[in-house]
Design an enzyme around this catalytic site. Structure first.
Site, short mmCIF file in Angstrom:
data_model
loop_
_atom_site.label_atom_id
_atom_site.label_comp_id
_atom_site.label_asym_id
_atom_site.label_seq_id
_atom_site.Cartn_x
_atom_site.Cartn_y
_atom_site.Cartn_z
N THR A 149 0.82 -1.21 0.00
CA THR A 149 0.00 0.00 0.00
C THR A 149 0.85 1.26 0.00
O THR A 149 2.01 1.24 0.48
CB THR A 149 -0.89 -0.01 1.27
OG1 THR A 149 -1.52 1.25 1.41
CG2 THR A 149 -0.08 -0.28 2.55
N ASP A 150 0.27 2.36 -0.44
CA ASP A 150 0.99 3.65 -0.39
C ASP A 150 1.12 4.15 1.06
O ASP A 150 1.93 5.04 1.34
CB ASP A 150 0.29 4.70 -1.26
CG ASP A 150 -1.16 4.98 -0.89
OD1 ASP A 150 -1.68 4.37 0.07
OD2 ASP A 150 -1.78 5.84 -1.54
N GLU A 151 0.34 3.58 1.99
CA GLU A 151 0.35 4.08 3.37
C GLU A 151 1.69 3.86 4.06
O GLU A 151 1.97 4.50 5.07
CB GLU A 151 -0.78 3.45 4.19
CG GLU A 151 -2.14 3.75 3.61
CD GLU A 151 -3.29 3.53 4.57
OE1 GLU A 151 -3.06 3.37 5.77
OE2 GLU A 151 -4.44 3.52 4.08
N TYR B 217 -1.74 -0.58 11.00
CA TYR B 217 -1.92 -1.25 9.70
C TYR B 217 -0.72 -0.99 8.80
O TYR B 217 -0.08 -1.92 8.28
CB TYR B 217 -3.21 -0.77 9.01
CG TYR B 217 -3.25 -1.07 7.53
CD1 TYR B 217 -3.33 -2.37 7.04
CD2 TYR B 217 -3.17 -0.03 6.58
CE1 TYR B 217 -3.35 -2.64 5.67
CE2 TYR B 217 -3.19 -0.28 5.22
CZ TYR B 217 -3.27 -1.60 4.77
OH TYR B 217 -3.27 -1.86 3.42
N LYS C 89 2.23 -3.46 7.32
CA LYS C 89 2.48 -3.63 5.88
C LYS C 89 3.94 -3.28 5.56
O LYS C 89 4.59 -3.95 4.76
CB LYS C 89 1.54 -2.76 5.05
CG LYS C 89 0.08 -3.19 5.03
CD LYS C 89 -0.17 -4.56 4.40
CE LYS C 89 0.05 -4.60 2.91
NZ LYS C 89 -0.38 -5.91 2.33
P1 NAD Z 1 -9.73 -7.19 2.13
O1 NAD Z 1 -9.74 -6.93 3.59
O2 NAD Z 1 -10.96 -6.89 1.34
O3 NAD Z 1 -9.37 -8.72 1.86
C1 NAD Z 1 -8.37 -9.40 2.56
C2 NAD Z 1 -8.54 -10.89 2.31
O4 NAD Z 1 -7.49 -11.56 3.00
C3 NAD Z 1 -9.86 -11.45 2.82
O5 NAD Z 1 -10.43 -12.29 1.84
C4 NAD Z 1 -9.46 -12.24 4.06
O6 NAD Z 1 -10.31 -13.34 4.31
C5 NAD Z 1 -8.06 -12.68 3.69
N1 NAD Z 1 -7.23 -12.96 4.88
C6 NAD Z 1 -7.08 -12.17 5.97
N2 NAD Z 1 -6.28 -12.77 6.86
C7 NAD Z 1 -5.90 -13.96 6.30
C8 NAD Z 1 -5.05 -15.02 6.74
N3 NAD Z 1 -4.46 -14.99 7.93
N4 NAD Z 1 -4.87 -16.07 5.90
C9 NAD Z 1 -5.48 -16.11 4.70
N5 NAD Z 1 -6.31 -15.14 4.24
C10 NAD Z 1 -6.50 -14.07 5.04
O7 NAD Z 1 -8.47 -6.41 1.57
P2 NAD Z 1 -8.27 -5.63 0.19
O8 NAD Z 1 -8.75 -4.24 0.34
O9 NAD Z 1 -8.76 -6.47 -0.92
O10 NAD Z 1 -6.67 -5.58 0.16
C11 NAD Z 1 -5.92 -6.65 -0.39
C12 NAD Z 1 -4.44 -6.33 -0.29
O11 NAD Z 1 -4.16 -5.13 -1.00
C13 NAD Z 1 -3.96 -6.09 1.14
O12 NAD Z 1 -2.68 -6.64 1.27
C14 NAD Z 1 -3.91 -4.56 1.28
O13 NAD Z 1 -2.92 -4.18 2.19
C15 NAD Z 1 -3.53 -4.18 -0.14
N6 NAD Z 1 -4.00 -2.85 -0.58
C16 NAD Z 1 -5.32 -2.49 -0.45
C17 NAD Z 1 -5.75 -1.24 -0.92
C18 NAD Z 1 -7.20 -0.80 -0.83
O14 NAD Z 1 -7.50 0.34 -1.14
N7 NAD Z 1 -8.12 -1.67 -0.43
C19 NAD Z 1 -4.83 -0.39 -1.53
C20 NAD Z 1 -3.49 -0.78 -1.64
C21 NAD Z 1 -3.09 -2.03 -1.18
O1 DAU Z 2 -4.14 4.02 0.56
C1 DAU Z 2 -4.38 2.66 0.46
C2 DAU Z 2 -5.19 2.19 1.63
O2 DAU Z 2 -6.51 2.69 1.44
C3 DAU Z 2 -5.22 0.69 1.79
O3 DAU Z 2 -3.92 0.23 2.06
C4 DAU Z 2 -6.16 0.27 2.92
O4 DAU Z 2 -6.24 -1.14 2.99
C5 DAU Z 2 -7.53 0.83 2.63
O5 DAU Z 2 -8.41 0.54 3.69
C6 DAU Z 2 -7.46 2.35 2.41
O6 DAU Z 2 -7.15 3.04 3.66
P1 DAU Z 2 -7.93 4.38 4.10
O7 DAU Z 2 -7.84 4.50 5.55
O8 DAU Z 2 -7.49 5.52 3.27
O9 DAU Z 2 -9.44 3.98 3.63
P2 DAU Z 2 -10.87 4.20 4.32
O10 DAU Z 2 -11.89 3.83 3.29
O11 DAU Z 2 -10.94 3.56 5.65
O12 DAU Z 2 -10.92 5.77 4.54
C7 DAU Z 2 -10.79 6.68 3.46
C8 DAU Z 2 -10.79 8.08 4.05
O13 DAU Z 2 -12.10 8.36 4.56
C9 DAU Z 2 -9.84 8.26 5.22
O14 DAU Z 2 -9.29 9.57 5.18
C10 DAU Z 2 -10.73 8.12 6.45
C11 DAU Z 2 -12.08 8.65 5.97
N1 DAU Z 2 -13.26 8.01 6.56
C12 DAU Z 2 -13.35 6.66 6.54
C13 DAU Z 2 -14.43 6.02 7.09
C14 DAU Z 2 -14.54 4.51 7.09
C15 DAU Z 2 -14.26 8.79 7.12
O15 DAU Z 2 -14.19 10.04 7.12
N2 DAU Z 2 -15.35 8.15 7.68
C16 DAU Z 2 -15.46 6.79 7.69
O16 DAU Z 2 -16.48 6.27 8.25
#
Ligand code: NAD
Ligand code: DAU
Length: 367
Positions: free
Chosen positions: A134-136, A173, A177
């Site tokens: 992730t970019d975080e 988180y 990562k």
């Molecule tokens: P998600 O939470 O929707 O899915 C995670 C999946 O991993 C789920 O299906 C869960 O059951 C599985 N999982 C969790 N713990 C596990 C374990 N111990 N063993 C096997 N499976 C397990 O997550 P997502 O948003 O699809 O993110 C997927 C990946 O991409 C993550 O590594 C996250 O850090 C990365 N990522 C997410 C975002 C985003 O915006 N969502 C952006 C950049 C990177």
């Molecule tokens: O940048 C990549 C990341 O983006 C991924 O690595 C993470 O897995 C993914 O969850 C996401 O993280 P964020 O924290 O940015 O996403 P989230 O959807 O939780 O929140 C987006 C923005 O909105 C953040 O600034 C927090 C705000 N927010 C979020 C929620 C859930 C609110 O203001 N209210 C809310 O209820």
């Protein structure tokens, strides 16, 4: 036949990656390995579950013996590792689970792959361990241009996350990562494992668990529930349609250079409050509600602890070296996404039953 293990394939991004690979590469055997935590849902993959080149395995990546046994049994050549705990708010409440899954789980997969691949005559030849991050991990950027450009949109600062930016994670988180990214690179540098790491910006699109901003708010607007905007809603995120991320993963898995890092993002910065207003307008228009009918759902709540101010990915390297670019404009992507959640109420009802309500009651009781 190539065997590729995709971890976390029942989650949001993983399900799009599994679908793309199963459809595009009938000659590959795709193993979706997922523990099915609250975030994993096999309903995300109904359309491909009976394909001959697809196998689902329910397992925990932290279970080293099972990982090694599965790799041997299926002759795994490539691993695309997405399994993780992914929600920042949950990591603030329960950091241990994040360290376990994201750090120890990644290490367990790396070590299993090392032992299995090093036992083969060809060792690492034709193998690949691709870690999705992730970019975080880069921390937060300053908001030096709060008004944005002339059109009132981003970029909201001069600085961007490039691949050589120093790691500076703030939340449990992103710290977990970051640690996992370091382990992946260490396995290349120490043992010669062919690894790749990519760091992507915020994804949006179908099948995202409604604890994340966009699906949570679409569902709340539909049901006329409050929209809890953290702080003043001034935080900036950089949004990418999930299928564009999946296409980038496919490209990088096949053509990316070993030991490299690629940033993935669409130069698409938005302030949270502007996203929220766009969601309200879009849902109301599609449901035929009068303009402005749901503006009063916006509820400013206590800010997230350690809330990162701004994320902005510079994906120039990926665009220049591998020719990737996002296919969707944000307006088009948001329209598609809102329509998908409104059209798939049954999916939403299923994932928001059970413990979901309890989680939200506890979360908001504290605010
Ligand atoms: P998600 O939470 O929707 O899915 C995670 C999946 O991993 C789920 O299906 C869960 O059951 C599985 N999982 C969790 N713990 C596990 C374990 N111990 N063993 C096997 N499976 C397990 O997550 P997502 O948003 O699809 O993110 C997927 C990946 O991409 C993550 O590594 C996250 O850090 C990365 N990522 C997410 C975002 C985003 O915006 N969502 C952006 C950049 C990177
Ligand atoms: O940048 C990549 C990341 O983006 C991924 O690595 C993470 O897995 C993914 O969850 C996401 O993280 P964020 O924290 O940015 O996403 P989230 O959807 O939780 O929140 C987006 C923005 O909105 C953040 O600034 C927090 C705000 N927010 C979020 C929620 C859930 C609110 O203001 N209210 C809310 O209820």
């Amino acid at each position: 036949m190539k065997t590729i293990m995709i971890t976390g394939g029942a989650g949001f991004i993983g399900s799009h990656v599994v679908r793309l690979f199963v459809n595009k590469y009938p000659e590959y055997h795709i193993i979706n390995l997922d523990k099915l935590t609250y975030a994993g849902n096999l309903a995300n993959l109904k359309d491909i579950e009976n394909r001959p080149n697809y196998t689902f395995v329910k397992a925990d990546i932290c279970d080293f013996d099972t990982m090694l046994q599965l790799m041997k049994e299926h002759h795994v050549d490539g691993i695309i590792h997405l399994a993780a705990e992914s929600h920042v708010d949950r990591s603030i409440k329960d950091p241990f689970t994040f360290a376990r899954t994201n750090v120890m789980g990644t290490l367990s997969l790396l070590q299993a792959a090392k032992i299995y691949w090093e036992s083969l005559p060809e060792t690492y030849e034709g193998k690949r361990f691709y870690h999705i991050s992730t970019d975080e991990v880069y921390g937060a950027l300053a908001l030096t241009r709060p008004e944005g450009d002339a059109d009132g949109r981003g970029p909201y600062g001069e600085d961007f996350f490039t691949e050589d930016k120093k790691y500076m994670p703030h939340s449990p988180y992103s710290a977990a990562k970051a640690a996992s990214d370091h382990f992946v690179r260490a396995y290349h540098d120490t043992y010669g494992m062919p690894t790749i790491v990519t760091n992507c910006s915020n994804n949006y699109g179908p099948y995202q668990f409604p604890e994340k901003l966009i699906p949570l708010f679409i569902n709340n607007i539909r049901h006329r529930r409050p929209l809890p905007v953290y702080g003043k809603g001034e935080n900036v995120r950089d949004w990418l349609y999930v299928e564009d991320h999946a296409r980038a993963i496919d490209l990088i898995f096949h053509q990316g250079k070993v030991a490299e890092t690629y940033n993935i993002g669409g130069f698409n910065e938005w302030k949270n409050i502007d996203i929220v207003k766009t969601l309200i307008r879009t849902v109301d228009r599609i449901l035929g509600r009068p303009e402005g009918a749901d503006d009063d759902l916006i509820t400013y709540v206590t800010d997230r602890q350690g809330h990162d101010l701004r994320y902005a990915i510079d994906s120039t390297k990926l665009q220049r070296e591998l020719g990737w670019e996002p296919s969707l404009q944000f307006e088009e992507g948001i329209e598609k996404t809102v329509r998908w959640y409104l059209d798939n109420q049954e999916w939403m009802d299923n994932v928001t039953s059970g413990d979901y309500q309890k989680y939200y009651e506890e979360m908001y009781a504290k605010r």
